[in-house]
Scaffold this motif. Structure first.
Motif, mmCIF file in Angstrom:
data_model
loop_
_atom_site.group_PDB
_atom_site.id
_atom_site.type_symbol
_atom_site.label_atom_id
_atom_site.label_comp_id
_atom_site.label_asym_id
_atom_site.label_seq_id
_atom_site.Cartn_x
_atom_site.Cartn_y
_atom_site.Cartn_z
ATOM 1 N N VAL A 1 43.450 50.476 -8.820
ATOM 2 C CA VAL A 1 43.687 51.308 -9.901
ATOM 3 C C VAL A 1 44.818 51.717 -10.008
ATOM 4 C CG1 VAL A 1 42.974 53.576 -11.155
ATOM 5 C CG2 VAL A 1 41.087 51.904 -10.200
ATOM 6 N N PRO A 2 45.631 52.490 -9.105
ATOM 7 C CA PRO A 2 46.872 52.883 -9.408
ATOM 8 C C PRO A 2 47.934 51.777 -9.782
ATOM 9 C CG PRO A 2 46.028 53.824 -7.433
ATOM 10 C CD PRO A 2 44.960 52.909 -7.842
ATOM 11 N N ILE A 3 47.771 50.593 -9.095
ATOM 12 C CA ILE A 3 48.668 49.533 -9.165
ATOM 13 C C ILE A 3 48.581 49.142 -10.961
ATOM 14 C CG2 ILE A 3 49.120 46.887 -9.029
ATOM 15 C CD1 ILE A 3 48.389 47.203 -6.292
ATOM 16 N N VAL A 4 47.445 48.904 -11.386
ATOM 17 C CA VAL A 4 47.378 48.286 -12.959
ATOM 18 C C VAL A 4 47.621 49.400 -13.688
ATOM 19 C CG1 VAL A 4 45.638 47.825 -14.272
ATOM 20 C CG2 VAL A 4 45.338 46.806 -12.438
ATOM 21 N N VAL A 5 47.300 50.649 -13.272
ATOM 22 C CA VAL A 5 47.831 51.787 -14.212
ATOM 23 C C VAL A 5 49.480 51.623 -14.471
ATOM 24 C CG1 VAL A 5 47.977 54.233 -14.519
ATOM 25 C CG2 VAL A 5 45.853 53.157 -13.871
ATOM 26 N N TYR A 6 49.952 51.687 -13.310
ATOM 27 C CA TYR A 6 51.400 51.748 -13.098
ATOM 28 C C TYR A 6 52.029 50.423 -13.732
ATOM 29 C CZ TYR A 6 53.985 55.263 -11.419
ATOM 30 O OH TYR A 6 55.099 56.306 -11.252
ATOM 31 N N VAL A 7 51.592 49.425 -13.796
ATOM 32 C CA VAL A 7 52.280 48.243 -14.161
ATOM 33 C C VAL A 7 52.056 48.392 -15.722
ATOM 34 C CG1 VAL A 7 51.984 45.700 -14.893
ATOM 35 C CG2 VAL A 7 51.869 46.433 -12.265
ATOM 36 N N MET A 8 50.753 48.784 -16.027
ATOM 37 C CA MET A 8 50.544 48.756 -17.697
ATOM 38 C C MET A 8 51.286 50.044 -18.196
ATOM 39 S SD MET A 8 48.827 46.246 -18.005
ATOM 40 C CE MET A 8 48.885 46.032 -19.664
ATOM 41 N N ILE A 9 51.400 51.087 -17.659
ATOM 42 C CA ILE A 9 52.484 52.320 -18.109
ATOM 43 C C ILE A 9 53.697 51.645 -18.374
ATOM 44 C CG2 ILE A 9 53.728 54.199 -17.554
ATOM 45 C CD1 ILE A 9 51.295 55.301 -16.053
ATOM 46 N N SER A 10 54.401 50.980 -17.357
ATOM 47 C CA SER A 10 55.721 50.395 -17.525
ATOM 48 C C SER A 10 55.747 49.237 -18.789
ATOM 49 C CB SER A 10 56.410 49.844 -16.387
ATOM 50 O OG SER A 10 55.614 48.988 -15.754
ATOM 51 N N PHE A 11 54.539 48.482 -18.942
ATOM 52 C CA PHE A 11 54.681 47.563 -19.985
ATOM 53 C C PHE A 11 54.446 48.069 -21.128
ATOM 54 C CE2 PHE A 11 52.978 44.272 -22.583
ATOM 55 C CZ PHE A 11 53.674 43.045 -21.804
ATOM 56 N N PHE A 12 53.634 48.991 -21.541
ATOM 57 C CA PHE A 12 53.292 49.687 -22.764
ATOM 58 C C PHE A 12 54.549 50.410 -23.261
ATOM 59 C CE2 PHE A 12 48.744 48.884 -22.109
ATOM 60 C CZ PHE A 12 48.679 47.968 -23.123
ATOM 61 N N GLU A 13 55.245 51.130 -22.437
ATOM 62 C CA GLU A 13 56.482 51.830 -22.774
ATOM 63 C C GLU A 13 57.496 50.858 -23.475
ATOM 64 O OE1 GLU A 13 57.735 53.570 -19.049
ATOM 65 O OE2 GLU A 13 57.603 55.642 -20.102
ATOM 66 N N THR A 14 57.531 49.804 -22.931
ATOM 67 C CA THR A 14 58.670 48.837 -23.328
ATOM 68 C C THR A 14 58.169 48.138 -24.931
ATOM 69 O OG1 THR A 14 57.684 46.859 -22.235
ATOM 70 C CG2 THR A 14 59.712 48.384 -21.247
ATOM 71 N N LEU A 15 56.823 48.257 -25.221
ATOM 72 C CA LEU A 15 56.366 47.616 -26.232
ATOM 73 C C LEU A 15 56.766 48.391 -27.468
ATOM 74 C CD1 LEU A 15 54.360 44.949 -26.403
ATOM 75 C CD2 LEU A 15 52.488 46.545 -26.862
ATOM 76 N N PRO A 16 57.371 47.867 -28.346
ATOM 77 C CA PRO A 16 57.915 48.628 -29.628
ATOM 78 C C PRO A 16 56.708 49.193 -30.434
ATOM 79 C CG PRO A 16 58.132 46.232 -29.950
ATOM 80 C CD PRO A 16 57.788 46.421 -28.532
ATOM 81 N N PRO A 17 56.601 50.294 -30.792
ATOM 82 C CA PRO A 17 55.539 50.952 -31.477
ATOM 83 C C PRO A 17 55.156 50.902 -33.035
ATOM 84 C CG PRO A 17 57.303 52.578 -31.243
ATOM 85 C CD PRO A 17 57.786 51.180 -30.755
ATOM 86 N N ASP A 18 56.080 49.877 -33.561
ATOM 87 C CA ASP A 18 56.048 49.768 -34.972
ATOM 88 C C ASP A 18 54.803 49.182 -35.459
ATOM 89 O OD1 ASP A 18 58.594 50.113 -33.981
ATOM 90 O OD2 ASP A 18 59.520 48.413 -35.296
ATOM 91 N N LEU A 19 54.343 48.238 -34.806
ATOM 92 C CA LEU A 19 53.107 47.450 -35.183
ATOM 93 C C LEU A 19 51.803 48.331 -35.354
ATOM 94 C CD1 LEU A 19 53.540 43.948 -33.615
ATOM 95 C CD2 LEU A 19 53.147 44.519 -36.152
ATOM 96 N N GLU A 20 51.562 49.155 -34.024
ATOM 97 C CA GLU A 20 50.583 49.822 -34.078
ATOM 98 C C GLU A 20 50.519 51.038 -35.127
ATOM 99 O OE1 GLU A 20 52.091 49.738 -30.030
ATOM 100 O OE2 GLU A 20 50.672 51.459 -29.815
ATOM 101 N N GLU A 21 51.903 51.692 -35.378
ATOM 102 C CA GLU A 21 52.036 52.714 -36.222
ATOM 103 C C GLU A 21 51.571 52.176 -37.558
ATOM 104 O OE1 GLU A 21 55.900 54.248 -35.811
ATOM 105 O OE2 GLU A 21 54.916 55.159 -33.814
ATOM 106 N N ALA A 22 51.851 50.822 -38.080
ATOM 107 C CA ALA A 22 51.667 50.049 -39.355
ATOM 108 C C ALA A 22 50.005 50.172 -39.398
ATOM 109 C CB ALA A 22 52.082 48.836 -39.295
ATOM 110 N N ALA A 23 49.347 49.946 -38.234
ATOM 111 C CA ALA A 23 47.853 49.989 -38.212
ATOM 112 C C ALA A 23 47.370 50.996 -38.564
ATOM 113 C CB ALA A 23 47.486 49.054 -36.785
ATOM 114 N N LEU A 24 47.879 52.073 -37.774
ATOM 115 C CA LEU A 24 47.621 53.497 -37.927
ATOM 116 C C LEU A 24 47.478 54.082 -39.356
ATOM 117 C CD1 LEU A 24 48.798 55.188 -34.774
ATOM 118 C CD2 LEU A 24 46.289 54.550 -35.104
ATOM 119 N N ILE A 25 48.579 53.555 -40.139
ATOM 120 C CA ILE A 25 48.904 54.017 -41.372
ATOM 121 C C ILE A 25 47.886 53.252 -42.373
ATOM 122 C CG2 ILE A 25 50.353 53.921 -43.382
ATOM 123 C CD1 ILE A 25 52.603 54.398 -41.289
#
Lengths: 278, 305
Positions: free
Chosen positions: A152-176
């Motif tokens: 669990v800690p490995i996956v959580v850590y890898v995913m945090i660092s991955f999602f941090e680098t993902l540009p948020p524009d697309l999801e924000e468009a989806a939210l809007i």
């Protein structure tokens, strides 16, 4: 003048090639030695001076390993324990990594970091008592559950660092457009995160696979994982080097292959945080 | 998946809510993982603290004894020796991989044919299963048939007792540790080298600096933060080393390679002194945290001066 410059460059190159050789050979030689031991007859393994290249390559030792102990079963146990604990870690860890990155819940990130600093035995003693109390000892479940400490800690850590680098524009468009946070995650972020998920899955599988101490304490005769089984080959049977080396190779070969598959990701800095568990 | 159950809630045109509200939405993503972390990580910590103030042997009643376990530990000669072994082992198993790893990173930072392949081979040890690694080294350490003594013989050096005598056992185990973990240091430092700017080197070349000077006055300060990170990670891992030591020596000969972790294992699962072992866990954890903080503090101080 030109000649000395050329000579100097040649010497420079030669020295550099030598240093590359010096740097790489310990890793290569030990692994090759393991391979050599596993493919020689017992007679050759007991010879002195040591025989480096087998006179005849034999796979006899590998057959012996599977004949002398239920190694197939232990292999299956390892696959079940590491597979299931990685699967559960992905199910909860990928959304959690996303949530932590989005909500910037760093205290949780620190918690997983502290988990990494803690010796594996400190989880083992309380959970061992708990499992005895609940009566789970003797099945594979305690193994799967305790391996979550690693995965669990490995996956959580890898995913945090991955999602941090993902540009948020697309999801924000989806939210809007009226998506819920979950829909934005499920249909926008998750498909983009596939490479990160693969790396997280492989790393968590490897470190779960490699773990020895949890199995050494919790596993019974039927529920041993491979590292525990190999250790038992060493202690309880007539120590024959060929089968021993063959057993060691069977355990670590899947890991080495997976490492080659994701070596790029390992090199590109996932190491800097917290990949090693247990 | 808890969050899945939520129907699309925000009606079109409804206010998107404050930033706090939006952040709160994301907490739901964390709950399942948090539940697991609480169960398998936080609960064991708290339970360990509880056990450590009890006299508790498996199979018999427990009794509250306050800090007795800790006091007993402070007076336990075998435990004190294990602390000494651990610190000695850790010192060497941090320092030497740091040195070798940095040198290897300098090599891999340059471009050369087959670099990718050779680098992959180089990092295999750190991913290899520790038990398998320990088995191979056990065979290599063998005093009569081991390949290490044979290689020493080729170089004209008399055979060595390796892990079979109290005087050399820890340094031999450090050798395994160097082999196993130098790649991790290399990767971290390599990341530092890749992030270093190139301008200082250009002006240094113009100023006629020697290669060693460039390393000492440009490269080393630039990669120092990465070396410190590697040092912290390595310290934590070296303190916790269990698999290789346990498989190769089980703490022997005698108790000469018994580290805190091995001592802890024996107390818990050979002697079943659960309360006592829990006190060891707490002390051990404090030691790990203190040493890591000390290293981070040294790094901060190096920055200020």
């Amino acid at each position: 003048m030109d000649l000395t410059a050329k000579l100097k460059r040649l010497l420079d190159r030669g020295l550099f090639a030598l240093s590359v050789l010096v740097v790489v050979s310990p890793a290569a030689l030990v692994i090759l030695w393991m391979l050599s031991l596993s493919m020689k007859t017992e007679l050759e393994n007991m010879e002195y001076p040591p025989v480096f290249l087998p006179g005849e390559f034999t796979l006899r030792n590998y057959v012996t390993v599977f004949e002398n102990s239920p190694f197939g079963r232990y292999l299956w146990n390892s696959i079940v324990v590491s597979g299931l604990s990685t699967l559960v870690a992905l199910l909860v860890g990928v959304p959690a990594g996303y949530g932590i990155a989005k909500a910037q819940a760093w205290r949780l990130a620190v918690l997983t970091l502290i988990a990494r600093m803690t010796p594996g035995l400190s989880f083992l003693i309380p959970l061992y008592i708990l499992f005895q109390f609940v009566g789970l000892v003797g099945t594979l479940w305690p193994m799967v559950i305790i391996h979550l400490v690693i995965t669990v800690p490995i996956v959580v850590y890898v995913m945090i660092s991955f999602f941090e680098t993902l540009p948020p524009d697309l999801e924000e468009a989806a939210l809007i457009d009226g998506c819920t946070a979950w829909q934005a995650f499920r249909h926008v972020a998750l498909p983009l995160a596939r490479p990160g998920i693969v790396v997280g899955a492989i790393l968590s599988f490897i470190f779960s696979w490699n773990n020895f101490i949890f199995g050494a304490v919790l596993a019974g005769r039927e529920t041993r994982t491979l590292p525990v089984a190999v250790y038992n080959v060493l202690t309880f049977e007539q120590v024959a080097w060929g089968p021993l080396a063959a057993a060691a190779l069977i355990v670590t070969l899947p890991v080495l292959v997976l490492t080659v598959v994701i070596q790029k990701e390992i090199v590109s800095g996932l190491t800097a945080g917290s990949v090693k568990g247990g | 998946m808890v969050a899945q159950a939520r129907a699309p809630s925000a009606a079109p045109g409804a206010p998107a809510g404050t930033a706090i509200d939006r952040r709160r939405q994301y907490y739901r993503f964390i709950y399942p993982a948090l539940a697991i972390i609480l169960a398998v990580i936080v609960f064991p910590w708290l339970f360990t603290l509880y056990m450590s103030v009890h006299e508790w042997k498996v199979g018999s009643a427990r009794e509250f004894v306050g800090f007795d376990n800790y006091l007993k530990l402070a007076a336990d000669q075998r435990f004190r020796e294990s602390v000494g072994h651990t610190l000695y082992f850790t010192f060497l198993a941090v320092l030497l991989p740091l040195g070798f790893g940095t040198l290897a990173a300098l090599v891999f930072h340059r471009d050369f044919p087959l670099r990718g392949l050779l680098r992959t081979i180089f990092i295999l040890p750190m991913m290899a299963t520790p038990v398998a690694v320990a088995l191979v080294w056990t065979m290599m350490f063998h005093p009569q048939l081991g390949v290490l003594n044979y290689l020493l013989g080729l170089a004209g050096i008399p055979p060595h007792t390796w892990v079979y005598s109290p005087g050399t056992v820890i340094s031999s185990l450090v050798l395994v540790e160097i082999w196993h973990w130098t790649p991790l240091v290399m990767l971290i430092v390599l990341g530092g080298l890749a992030a270093a700017p190139t301008e200082p080197y250009e002006s240094a070349v113009i100023d006629g600096a020697s290669r060693f000077q460039m390393f000492r006055y440009i490269t080393l300060p630039l990669i120092m933060p990465f070396i410190v990170v590697a040092a912290v990670i390595r310290t934590i891992d070296a303190l916790k080393t269990f698999d290789t030591i346990y498989v190769i020596t089980q703490g022997g000969p005698g108790t000469s390679s018994e580290t805190i972790n091995i001592f802890l294992y024996l107390q818990a699962f050979a002697f079943y002194n659960i309360g006592y072992a829990s006190a060891v866990v707490v002390v051990f954890f404090v030691l790990v945290v203190m040493l890591s903080l000390l290293l981070l503090y040294l790094r901060q101080r190096a920055k200020w001066t």
